[in-house]
Enzyme design. Structure first.
Site, PDB file in Angstrom:
ATOM      1  N   GLY A 164      -3.516  -0.045  -2.113  1.00 21.13           N
ATOM      2  CA  GLY A 164      -3.519  -1.449  -2.524  1.00 21.13           C
ATOM      3  C   GLY A 164      -3.356  -1.470  -4.038  1.00 21.13           C
ATOM      4  O   GLY A 164      -4.051  -0.738  -4.746  1.00 21.13           O
ATOM      5  N   ALA A 165      -2.429  -2.311  -4.502  1.00 16.62           N
ATOM      6  CA  ALA A 165      -2.047  -2.247  -5.919  1.00 16.62           C
ATOM      7  C   ALA A 165      -3.229  -2.371  -6.894  1.00 16.62           C
ATOM      8  O   ALA A 165      -3.431  -1.500  -7.752  1.00 16.62           O
ATOM      9  CB  ALA A 165      -0.978  -3.289  -6.193  1.00 16.62           C
ATOM     10  N   ASP A 176       3.017  -5.663  -4.995  1.00 23.90           N
ATOM     11  CA  ASP A 176       2.786  -4.446  -5.778  1.00 23.90           C
ATOM     12  C   ASP A 176       3.354  -4.569  -7.179  1.00 23.90           C
ATOM     13  O   ASP A 176       2.920  -3.872  -8.093  1.00 23.90           O
ATOM     14  CB  ASP A 176       3.392  -3.233  -5.067  1.00 23.90           C
ATOM     15  CG  ASP A 176       2.488  -2.817  -3.920  1.00 23.90           C
ATOM     16  OD1 ASP A 176       2.540  -3.471  -2.866  1.00 23.90           O
ATOM     17  OD2 ASP A 176       1.683  -1.891  -4.119  1.00 23.90           O
TER      18      ASP A 176
END
Ligand code: MRU
Length: 344
Positions: A50-51, A227
């Site tokens: 997860g960014a 992202d």
């Protein structure tokens, strides 16, 4: 370092512990990260993912090494290695560049304070995104989401999943279609697990079911994370996002992207400048789990496995950020160019 107790990341006794997301939902296995190669491996293998979360985890790990007494030269090498661990999520680069700047300006104490502030701020950014996004959502909406953008993917309540959670907390009577998200099933393994824990009503679907549900008028809105967001509003997000945006436009369903300002990359003029991570062929040919390997394609099947795709700004109706919700005309006028943040 202050103790932390998040869903996917804890800090105890000055060490970073990660909930190994590759083992969910079967097992809740916590890893204590000691060395930088261990953290790089955890990021590459998507044990932490997860960014926003990979930026936070990498930053807190560098702070832990600083507190353990590593020299500035070692920390600078660690920051460079972590920065290169995955190429698409700009949050990781953003966090590592801030740590590198703090190290050269204020030394070890600067690194620790900056890492703590990156983590604290991510919690606040998620809250602001959730408030801004929930205001868009009407009573009873049936929302489709993709990948995992919740508390496992951030230090807070999440981005797209945070918006959904907030609308649920506001008793809007929403329900969610959760895309399983091939090939690594972040939707099925992680988002379904998270929504189950917090009581958000959801139904799991395979990615290929979204089109038929839209045609049957059973999806009112699509909300996904990001992202990296280019200055013109193009968005890199989990592979499959672009297809959903095309489908949503065809079916006249509003399509939103939710992200903090740390996901904006004003240096990328358009999505064409965003590097898309290519991943191992084994992820598409089968799966490796606690019970061993299961392959559903020939071991030598040629494979194409980009982890992300680019959704052009022309297919996006709302950019839900911590500083507010922007529409196509705001973005065309340069709203994302400036970056900016809700908190200082
Ligand atoms: O490869 P992953 O699982 O790290 O991909 C994650 C996504 O694409 C998410 O949508 C994005 O990082 C936003 S998380 C708040």
């Amino acid at each position: 370092m202050q103790p932390r107790d998040g869903l996917g990341l804890k800090v105890h006794d000055g060490r970073v512990c990660l909930l190994d997301q590759t083992r969910l939902p079967q097992e809740e296995v916590w890893l204590t990260i000691g060395s930088t190669p261990e953290m790089v491996e955890a990021i590459r293998a998507l044990r932490v993912r997860g960014a926003p979360m990979i930026g936070v985890a990498a930053a807190l790990h560098v702070a832990a090494r600083a507190e353990a007494g590593d020299e500035a030269d070692t920390l600078a090498d660690d920051i460079a290695a972590l920065r290169a661990a995955r190429p698409t999520a700009v949050n990781l680069m953003f966090a590592m560049d801030r740590l590198a700047a703090a190290l050269s300006r204020n030394g070890i104490s600067g690194v620790i304070a900056t890492a703590e502030s990156i983590a604290d701020r991510d919690v606040m950014l998620c809250e602001a995104i959730a408030d801004n996004g929930a205001a868009l959502i009407g009573a009873g909406e049936r929302i489709l989401t993709h990948c995992n953008t919740g508390a496992l993917a951030t230090a807070g309540i999440g981005t797209a999943a945070g918006v959904i959670r907030r609308a649920h907390e506001q008793d809007k009577g929403i329900s969610v279609w959760v895309d399983e998200t091939r090939p690594l099933l972040q939707g099925g393994r992680l988002t379904a697990w998270e929504f189950g824990q917090i009581g958000v009503p959801y139904t799991l679907i395979t990615d290929s079911m979204a089109a038929a549900l839209m045609r049957e008028e059973r999806i009112d809105r699509v909300i996904v994370g990001a992202d990296r967001i280019a200055a013109n509003g193009d968005v890199a997000n989990k592979i499959g996002t672009y297809g959903l945006a095309v489908l949503a436009r065809y079916h006249e369903i509003p399509f939103a992207v939710a992200a903090p300002y740390t996901t904006l990359d004003p240096e990328c003029e358009t999505g064409a400048a965003i590097e898309v991570e290519q991943r191992d062929a084994a992820e598409v040919r089968g799966v490796t789990g606690p019970a061993g390997d299961l392959r559903w394609a020939p071991a030598d099947a040629p494979v194409h496995n980009p982890a992300f795709d680019i959704t052009p700004a022309t297919l996006i109706d709302h950019w839900i950020l911590d500083i507010g919700v922007f529409g196509p005309s705001d973005v065309a006028a340069g709203a994302l160019d400036a970056g900016g943040a809700a908190f200082g």
